[in-house]
Design a protein around this motif. Structure first.
Motif, PDB file in Angstrom:
ATOM      1  N   HIS A  82     -49.295  -0.468 -53.453  1.00  0.00           N
ATOM      2  CA  HIS A  82     -48.682  -1.208 -54.554  1.00  0.00           C
ATOM      3  C   HIS A  82     -48.346  -0.320 -55.744  1.00  0.00           C
ATOM      4  O   HIS A  82     -47.550  -0.714 -56.598  1.00  0.00           O
ATOM      5  CB  HIS A  82     -49.594  -2.350 -54.998  1.00  0.00           C
ATOM      6  CG  HIS A  82     -49.667  -3.476 -54.003  1.00  0.00           C
ATOM      7  ND1 HIS A  82     -48.685  -4.433 -53.895  1.00  0.00           N
ATOM      8  CD2 HIS A  82     -50.578  -3.767 -53.045  1.00  0.00           C
ATOM      9  CE1 HIS A  82     -48.989  -5.285 -52.927  1.00  0.00           C
ATOM     10  NE2 HIS A  82     -50.136  -4.900 -52.396  1.00  0.00           N
ATOM     11  N   SER A 159     -39.522  -0.018 -48.229  1.00  0.00           N
ATOM     12  CA  SER A 159     -40.532  -0.875 -48.856  1.00  0.00           C
ATOM     13  C   SER A 159     -40.202  -1.004 -50.335  1.00  0.00           C
ATOM     14  O   SER A 159     -39.749  -0.047 -50.966  1.00  0.00           O
ATOM     15  CB  SER A 159     -41.929  -0.291 -48.674  1.00  0.00           C
ATOM     16  OG  SER A 159     -42.317  -0.321 -47.311  1.00  0.00           O
ATOM     17  N   ARG A 161     -41.572  -2.608 -54.158  1.00  0.00           N
ATOM     18  CA  ARG A 161     -42.704  -3.110 -54.936  1.00  0.00           C
ATOM     19  C   ARG A 161     -42.285  -3.297 -56.398  1.00  0.00           C
ATOM     20  O   ARG A 161     -41.539  -2.490 -56.948  1.00  0.00           O
ATOM     21  CB  ARG A 161     -43.887  -2.121 -54.886  1.00  0.00           C
ATOM     22  CG  ARG A 161     -44.522  -1.960 -53.504  1.00  0.00           C
ATOM     23  CD  ARG A 161     -45.312  -3.213 -53.149  1.00  0.00           C
ATOM     24  NE  ARG A 161     -46.024  -3.071 -51.884  1.00  0.00           N
ATOM     25  CZ  ARG A 161     -45.536  -3.411 -50.709  1.00  0.00           C
ATOM     26  NH1 ARG A 161     -44.298  -3.893 -50.637  1.00  0.00           N
ATOM     27  NH2 ARG A 161     -46.243  -3.274 -49.600  1.00  0.00           N
ATOM     28  N   ASP A 174     -38.280  -8.659 -55.080  1.00  0.00           N
ATOM     29  CA  ASP A 174     -38.661  -9.126 -53.748  1.00  0.00           C
ATOM     30  C   ASP A 174     -39.566  -8.090 -53.085  1.00  0.00           C
ATOM     31  O   ASP A 174     -39.147  -6.943 -52.883  1.00  0.00           O
ATOM     32  CB  ASP A 174     -37.422  -9.332 -52.866  1.00  0.00           C
ATOM     33  CG  ASP A 174     -36.643 -10.575 -53.238  1.00  0.00           C
ATOM     34  OD1 ASP A 174     -37.088 -11.288 -54.150  1.00  0.00           O
ATOM     35  OD2 ASP A 174     -35.595 -10.826 -52.611  1.00  0.00           O
ATOM     36  N   THR A 175     -40.804  -8.484 -52.751  1.00  0.00           N
ATOM     37  CA  THR A 175     -41.692  -7.569 -52.036  1.00  0.00           C
ATOM     38  C   THR A 175     -41.161  -7.369 -50.619  1.00  0.00           C
ATOM     39  O   THR A 175     -40.843  -8.311 -49.918  1.00  0.00           O
ATOM     40  CB  THR A 175     -43.124  -8.132 -51.976  1.00  0.00           C
ATOM     41  OG1 THR A 175     -43.620  -8.260 -53.314  1.00  0.00           O
ATOM     42  CG2 THR A 175     -44.043  -7.208 -51.204  1.00  0.00           C
ATOM     43  N   ASP A 177     -41.674  -4.905 -46.999  1.00  0.00           N
ATOM     44  CA  ASP A 177     -42.460  -3.931 -46.238  1.00  0.00           C
ATOM     45  C   ASP A 177     -41.653  -3.447 -45.048  1.00  0.00           C
ATOM     46  O   ASP A 177     -41.240  -4.238 -44.200  1.00  0.00           O
ATOM     47  CB  ASP A 177     -43.774  -4.551 -45.744  1.00  0.00           C
ATOM     48  CG  ASP A 177     -44.816  -4.621 -46.839  1.00  0.00           C
ATOM     49  OD1 ASP A 177     -45.178  -3.557 -47.380  1.00  0.00           O
ATOM     50  OD2 ASP A 177     -45.263  -5.729 -47.170  1.00  0.00           O
ATOM     51  N   TYR A 187     -40.384   1.655 -56.158  1.00  0.00           N
ATOM     52  CA  TYR A 187     -41.189   0.925 -57.130  1.00  0.00           C
ATOM     53  C   TYR A 187     -40.308   0.580 -58.333  1.00  0.00           C
ATOM     54  O   TYR A 187     -39.602   1.444 -58.867  1.00  0.00           O
ATOM     55  CB  TYR A 187     -42.371   1.774 -57.603  1.00  0.00           C
ATOM     56  CG  TYR A 187     -43.370   2.096 -56.525  1.00  0.00           C
ATOM     57  CD1 TYR A 187     -44.400   1.211 -56.218  1.00  0.00           C
ATOM     58  CD2 TYR A 187     -43.290   3.293 -55.810  1.00  0.00           C
ATOM     59  CE1 TYR A 187     -45.324   1.502 -55.224  1.00  0.00           C
ATOM     60  CE2 TYR A 187     -44.211   3.595 -54.821  1.00  0.00           C
ATOM     61  CZ  TYR A 187     -45.221   2.693 -54.529  1.00  0.00           C
ATOM     62  OH  TYR A 187     -46.132   2.982 -53.535  1.00  0.00           O
TER      63      TYR A 187
END
Length: 228
Positions: A82, A159, A161, A174-175, A177, A187
């Motif tokens: 995160h 990904s 975060r 939007d998260t 993965d 990030y």
């Protein structure tokens, strides 16, 4: 008997994703490095993996390998952290995108630095990474919106975060993965003050060189195997 009744397809009949293809390619790479496959067998199977359309078709290429029958957490894709790794992101930005009573855009084929600062003050900033070149796995976009908007788009196989917030404004990330260890992690941090910051994937866009990175790993393992 109700002929209209529909049954869910078996797992083997589901369409394979790029992440699943990459996972099988990694297993084949490890099998090559361990001497379980010859170089010709490996090349033939990787070619088949790239052509496979369903999960069942993928499983055929690893069913005779021990990795296909292991159970446990090792088979689950690791989630992206995160927060960035300590020391991975510099303090000073590699790029500043500034819009003051105006608009600013970064899009197309461009190299994303490790740290990007976006300032939208009574203006709008668009940062589109869907075709960008990622030289680093971790990228930080520090976004500040004051009576303005910052819109960020990323490829769907990275990904994503979010770590910022809003003050009488909207900060929405939007998260996402990837599940692919080689995939970049973007990030988004900062603040939206009476403005908005939004980060979402652009569907249909992927980081194409993730497959190139996997192939480079395979080539490195092959060279190491041939030198022994």
């Amino acid at each position: 008997m109700d002929l209209q009744k529909q049954t869910a397809p078996a797992v083997s009949e589901l369409r394979a994703s790029d992440a699943e293809r990459d996972r099988i390619a990694d297993i084949l790479h490890d099998a090559l490095a361990e001497g379980r496959l010859t170089a010709d067998e490996h090349a033939e199977r990787v070619e088949g993996v790239l052509r496979a359309k369903t999960v069942g078709e993928l499983d055929v290429f690893i069913r005779d390998l021990p990795a296909a029958h292991r159970q446990g957490p090792d088979l689950s894709p690791a989630l992206a952290p995160h927060r960035p790794t300590a020391g991975a992101i510099p303090i000073d930005p590699d790029d500043n995108v500034v819009a003051i009573f105006s608009g600013a855009v970064r899009k197309g084929r461009w190299r994303a630095g490790r740290r990007i600062h976006a300032y939208a003050i009574f203006g709008s900033v668009e940062i589109d990474l869907s075709e960008a070149l990622f030289d680093h796995q971790q990228v930080m976009i520090k976004s500040f919106s004051v009576f303005g908007s910052v819109e960020i788009r990323v490829p769907e196989n990275v990904s994503l975060r979010g770590m910022g917030g809003g003050v009488l404004g909207s900060f929405e990330v939007d998260t996402l993965d990837s599940g692919e260890p080689e995939a970049p992690i973007v990030y988004v941090d900062g603040w939206a003050v009476l403005g908005s910051v939004e980060a979402r994937p652009r569907r249909g866009k992927v980081v194409a060189d993730i497959l190139d990175r996997v192939q480079r790993k395979v080539d490195k393992g092959l060279r190491k195997h041939l030198n022994h």
